[in-house]
Design a protein around this motif. Structure first.
Motif, PDB file in Angstrom:
ATOM      1  N   PRO A  10      36.403  52.379  43.629  1.00  0.00           N
ATOM      2  CA  PRO A  10      34.666  52.340  42.213  1.00  0.00           C
ATOM      3  C   PRO A  10      34.563  51.543  41.565  1.00  0.00           C
ATOM      4  CG  PRO A  10      35.645  54.865  42.623  1.00  0.00           C
ATOM      5  CD  PRO A  10      36.842  54.387  43.242  1.00  0.00           C
ATOM      6  N   PRO A  11      33.418  50.604  41.379  1.00  0.00           N
ATOM      7  CA  PRO A  11      33.609  49.839  39.925  1.00  0.00           C
ATOM      8  C   PRO A  11      33.483  49.797  39.017  1.00  0.00           C
ATOM      9  CG  PRO A  11      31.593  50.336  41.182  1.00  0.00           C
ATOM     10  CD  PRO A  11      32.368  50.942  41.897  1.00  0.00           C
ATOM     11  N   GLY A  12      32.971  51.426  38.945  1.00  0.00           N
ATOM     12  CA  GLY A  12      32.812  51.647  36.722  1.00  0.00           C
ATOM     13  C   GLY A  12      31.952  51.001  36.457  1.00  0.00           C
ATOM     14  N   GLU A  13      31.688  50.773  35.348  1.00  0.00           N
ATOM     15  CA  GLU A  13      30.422  50.435  34.162  1.00  0.00           C
ATOM     16  C   GLU A  13      30.828  49.594  33.794  1.00  0.00           C
ATOM     17  OE1 GLU A  13      27.493  51.955  34.740  1.00  0.00           O
ATOM     18  OE2 GLU A  13      28.234  53.356  35.881  1.00  0.00           O
ATOM     19  N   GLY A  14      30.112  48.853  33.465  1.00  0.00           N
ATOM     20  CA  GLY A  14      29.900  47.575  32.572  1.00  0.00           C
ATOM     21  C   GLY A  14      30.619  46.295  32.750  1.00  0.00           C
ATOM     22  N   TRP A  15      29.765  46.562  33.807  1.00  0.00           N
ATOM     23  CA  TRP A  15      30.116  44.843  35.664  1.00  0.00           C
ATOM     24  C   TRP A  15      28.893  44.307  34.625  1.00  0.00           C
ATOM     25  CZ3 TRP A  15      33.066  43.547  39.385  1.00  0.00           C
ATOM     26  CH2 TRP A  15      33.692  43.921  39.551  1.00  0.00           C
ATOM     27  N   HIS A  16      28.923  42.169  34.472  1.00  0.00           N
ATOM     28  CA  HIS A  16      28.002  42.038  33.840  1.00  0.00           C
ATOM     29  C   HIS A  16      27.468  41.891  34.840  1.00  0.00           C
ATOM     30  CE1 HIS A  16      31.281  41.639  30.543  1.00  0.00           C
ATOM     31  NE2 HIS A  16      29.920  40.920  29.636  1.00  0.00           N
ATOM     32  N   SER A  17      27.537  41.777  35.921  1.00  0.00           N
ATOM     33  CA  SER A  17      26.838  41.765  37.578  1.00  0.00           C
ATOM     34  C   SER A  17      26.544  42.780  38.498  1.00  0.00           C
ATOM     35  CB  SER A  17      26.893  40.470  38.050  1.00  0.00           C
ATOM     36  OG  SER A  17      28.303  39.898  38.615  1.00  0.00           O
ATOM     37  N   ASP A  18      25.923  42.295  39.428  1.00  0.00           N
ATOM     38  CA  ASP A  18      26.032  44.405  40.118  1.00  0.00           C
ATOM     39  C   ASP A  18      27.708  43.929  41.070  1.00  0.00           C
ATOM     40  OD1 ASP A  18      25.861  45.718  42.560  1.00  0.00           O
ATOM     41  OD2 ASP A  18      23.630  44.792  42.334  1.00  0.00           O
ATOM     42  N   PRO A  19      28.340  44.528  41.024  1.00  0.00           N
ATOM     43  CA  PRO A  19      29.653  44.929  41.565  1.00  0.00           C
ATOM     44  C   PRO A  19      29.389  44.705  43.493  1.00  0.00           C
ATOM     45  CG  PRO A  19      29.203  46.690  40.851  1.00  0.00           C
ATOM     46  CD  PRO A  19      28.324  45.784  39.867  1.00  0.00           C
ATOM     47  N   PHE A  20      28.606  44.660  43.738  1.00  0.00           N
ATOM     48  CA  PHE A  20      28.399  44.809  45.046  1.00  0.00           C
ATOM     49  C   PHE A  20      27.355  43.875  45.391  1.00  0.00           C
ATOM     50  CE2 PHE A  20      29.995  48.898  45.220  1.00  0.00           C
ATOM     51  CZ  PHE A  20      31.238  48.951  45.838  1.00  0.00           C
ATOM     52  N   ALA A  21      26.676  42.254  44.448  1.00  0.00           N
ATOM     53  CA  ALA A  21      25.934  41.447  44.973  1.00  0.00           C
ATOM     54  C   ALA A  21      26.789  40.210  43.949  1.00  0.00           C
ATOM     55  CB  ALA A  21      24.061  41.683  43.633  1.00  0.00           C
ATOM     56  N   PRO A  22      27.696  39.850  44.924  1.00  0.00           N
ATOM     57  CA  PRO A  22      28.365  38.760  44.953  1.00  0.00           C
ATOM     58  C   PRO A  22      27.636  37.535  44.144  1.00  0.00           C
ATOM     59  CG  PRO A  22      28.400  38.671  47.187  1.00  0.00           C
ATOM     60  CD  PRO A  22      27.102  39.964  46.354  1.00  0.00           C
ATOM     61  N   GLU A  23      28.700  37.046  43.215  1.00  0.00           N
ATOM     62  CA  GLU A  23      27.783  36.321  42.213  1.00  0.00           C
ATOM     63  C   GLU A  23      29.202  35.112  41.828  1.00  0.00           C
ATOM     64  OE1 GLU A  23      26.501  36.319  37.859  1.00  0.00           O
ATOM     65  OE2 GLU A  23      25.598  37.366  39.427  1.00  0.00           O
ATOM     66  N   ILE A  24      28.404  33.593  41.592  1.00  0.00           N
ATOM     67  CA  ILE A  24      29.038  32.250  41.385  1.00  0.00           C
ATOM     68  C   ILE A  24      29.127  32.212  40.605  1.00  0.00           C
ATOM     69  CG2 ILE A  24      30.360  30.372  42.142  1.00  0.00           C
ATOM     70  CD1 ILE A  24      29.840  30.776  44.888  1.00  0.00           C
ATOM     71  N   ARG A  25      29.826  32.272  39.594  1.00  0.00           N
ATOM     72  CA  ARG A  25      29.444  31.877  37.733  1.00  0.00           C
ATOM     73  C   ARG A  25      30.798  30.737  37.328  1.00  0.00           C
ATOM     74  NH1 ARG A  25      28.800  37.497  37.080  1.00  0.00           N
ATOM     75  NH2 ARG A  25      31.006  37.342  35.396  1.00  0.00           N
ATOM     76  N   GLY A  26      30.395  29.358  37.509  1.00  0.00           N
ATOM     77  CA  GLY A  26      31.652  28.581  37.788  1.00  0.00           C
ATOM     78  C   GLY A  26      32.724  28.144  38.250  1.00  0.00           C
ATOM     79  N   ASP A  27      33.910  28.406  38.541  1.00  0.00           N
ATOM     80  CA  ASP A  27      35.219  28.472  39.218  1.00  0.00           C
ATOM     81  C   ASP A  27      35.043  29.895  40.024  1.00  0.00           C
ATOM     82  OD1 ASP A  27      34.654  25.205  38.907  1.00  0.00           O
ATOM     83  OD2 ASP A  27      36.172  25.577  37.811  1.00  0.00           O
ATOM     84  N   LEU A  28      34.761  30.782  40.374  1.00  0.00           N
ATOM     85  CA  LEU A  28      34.703  32.088  40.234  1.00  0.00           C
ATOM     86  C   LEU A  28      33.819  32.721  40.909  1.00  0.00           C
ATOM     87  CD1 LEU A  28      36.614  33.719  36.742  1.00  0.00           C
ATOM     88  CD2 LEU A  28      38.266  32.802  39.085  1.00  0.00           C
ATOM     89  N   LEU A  29      34.652  32.998  41.850  1.00  0.00           N
ATOM     90  CA  LEU A  29      33.281  34.725  42.491  1.00  0.00           C
ATOM     91  C   LEU A  29      33.449  36.242  42.003  1.00  0.00           C
ATOM     92  CD1 LEU A  29      31.422  35.441  45.160  1.00  0.00           C
ATOM     93  CD2 LEU A  29      33.239  35.024  47.433  1.00  0.00           C
TER      94      LEU A  29
END
Length: 380
Positions: A85-104
């Motif tokens: 389970p992803p838990g609470e407190g993510w900076h983006s939706d844990p199941f909406a993949p997002e590229i920020r900088g060099d990281l996925l």
């Protein structure tokens, strides 16, 4: 032209919520990636009988194979599509993949949808007539693991399918991609200790039997045990107490029951049964009862052809010389080791199971290149 990069494939898998036990869309997505590559894909659900609900419930599994010549070697890749389970407190939706900088970013980016994506991407680099290749993919690695890889192995045995070599794509790297390969794992057994006594008033102890006193003696005696000093490949076995429970709300009452729990991680000088018997003798000497649950036996794939294949490919791609290790927790390699030589190798594990789980895009690309080189050399 279709994008078969590992980051593209990883995003497709991450976008499918698959909290353990996983079923459904994530397997459909994986199947859609493999069928165009000529794989025969089989999916089935295990653990869906009503009486199995308390053991983890229904789990979907996938086995895909692309057959080479009858006399060709069979290379298998194993992994899991379920996630914690992803838990609470993510900076983006844990199941909406997002590229920020060099990281996925996304749940499963590291553990271990990214690794599966890298392997599928690697397949696009390989000739279709190279040899027999299979994928052993479960939806029950993060959970009880009763109806996942074990069920897949039974399914394979019924069809006389047995790989020659296997790599499990768990995130084994520590500081940089390729710095660690797992060639074994310690075993794991959890034990519940129950001591029943006789409830009574604290002022009249002769009319009661305090179970806490006896539980304390049991735990003290267990704590004095020295299991071993480790081996050439395994660290020393260790016993850890993980819970104490009495649940007595009254300060002037001797309780009727006391419980404790302990966990043992053990090397190949022991078995789950031998340790259970050792602890049971101590528990029963003090009038208690023991319930052990063995979640895995230790295994070791001695350094040889498979570890050399993996290590050489890592070094050729990254310049890193990996450490061969048996550290860490358990994985489904503990099951697969019973039928095939197996090692584990995958992404950096720093963010697995954490908030904002993320993988370096460059690591995904290099991992795909390493996997392609391993398979090419294993089957070439």
């Amino acid at each position: 032209m279709t994008d078969t990069s590992p980051v593209k494939l990883a995003k497709s898998l991450i976008a499918c919520p698959s909290i353990t036990p996983a079923t459904g869309s994530v397997f459909e997505t994986c199947e859609s990636m493999l069928e165009p590559l000529g794989f025969e894909v089989s999916r089935f659900v295990a653990g869906d009988a009503p009486e199995q609900a308390d053991l983890g419930g229904a789990v979907e599994n996938l086995f895909a194979i692309r057959r080479g010549a009858d006399d060709s070697r069979h290379f298998a890749f194993a992994g899991h599509l379920d996630v914690v389970p992803p838990g609470e407190g993510w900076h983006s939706d844990p199941f909406a993949p997002e590229i920020r900088g060099d990281l996925l970013y996304g749940r499963g980016a590291v553990d271990m949808k990214g690794s599966i994506a890298a392997f599928v991407s690697a397949l696009h680099q390989l000739p279709r007539d190279l040899g027999t290749i299979s994928l052993i993919i479960t939806g029950d690695e993060e959970g009880p693991a009763r109806f996942g890889t074990v069920a897949l192995m039974d399914w394979m045995a019924e069809r006389n399918i047995r790989p020659d070599l296997c790599v499990v794509g768990e995130p084994t790297s520590v500081h940089r991609l390729g710095d660690m390969v797992k060639i074994g794992r310690r075993g794991s057994v959890n034990m519940w200790v129950t001591v029943n006594g006789t409830q009574g008033h604290v002022a009249y102890p002769h009319l009661a039997d305090n179970p806490i006193t006896r539980l304390g003696k049991i735990l003290s005696e267990i704590d004095e045990l020295h299991l071993d000093g480790g081996t050439d490949w395994f660290q020393a076995s260790n016993i850890e107490f993980t819970d104490l429970h009495v649940g007595n709300p009254a300060h002037n009452v001797i309780p009727a029951r006391a419980e404790g729990r302990l966990s043992i991680r053990f090397n190949d000088q022991h078995s789950g049964d031998s340790l259970s018997q050792m602890i049971r003798e101590i528990v029963e000497k003090h009038g208690g009862k023991l319930r052990p649950v063995i979640s895995g036996e230790p295994f070791l794939t001695p350094p040889g052809e498979l570890s050399e294949l993996v290590a050489t490919a890592i070094t050729d791609v990254t310049g890193v010389e990996p450490e061969l290790s048996t550290s860490g927790g358990t994985s489904d390699a503990r099951f697969l080791s019973k039928i095939v030589p197996v090692v584990e190798f995958g992404l950096c594990n720093a963010t697995m199971h954490k908030l904002d789980e993320a993988v370096a895009i460059a690591d995904l690309d290099q991992l795909a290149e390493i996997y392609a080189l391993i398979v090419r050399r294993a089957l070439g």
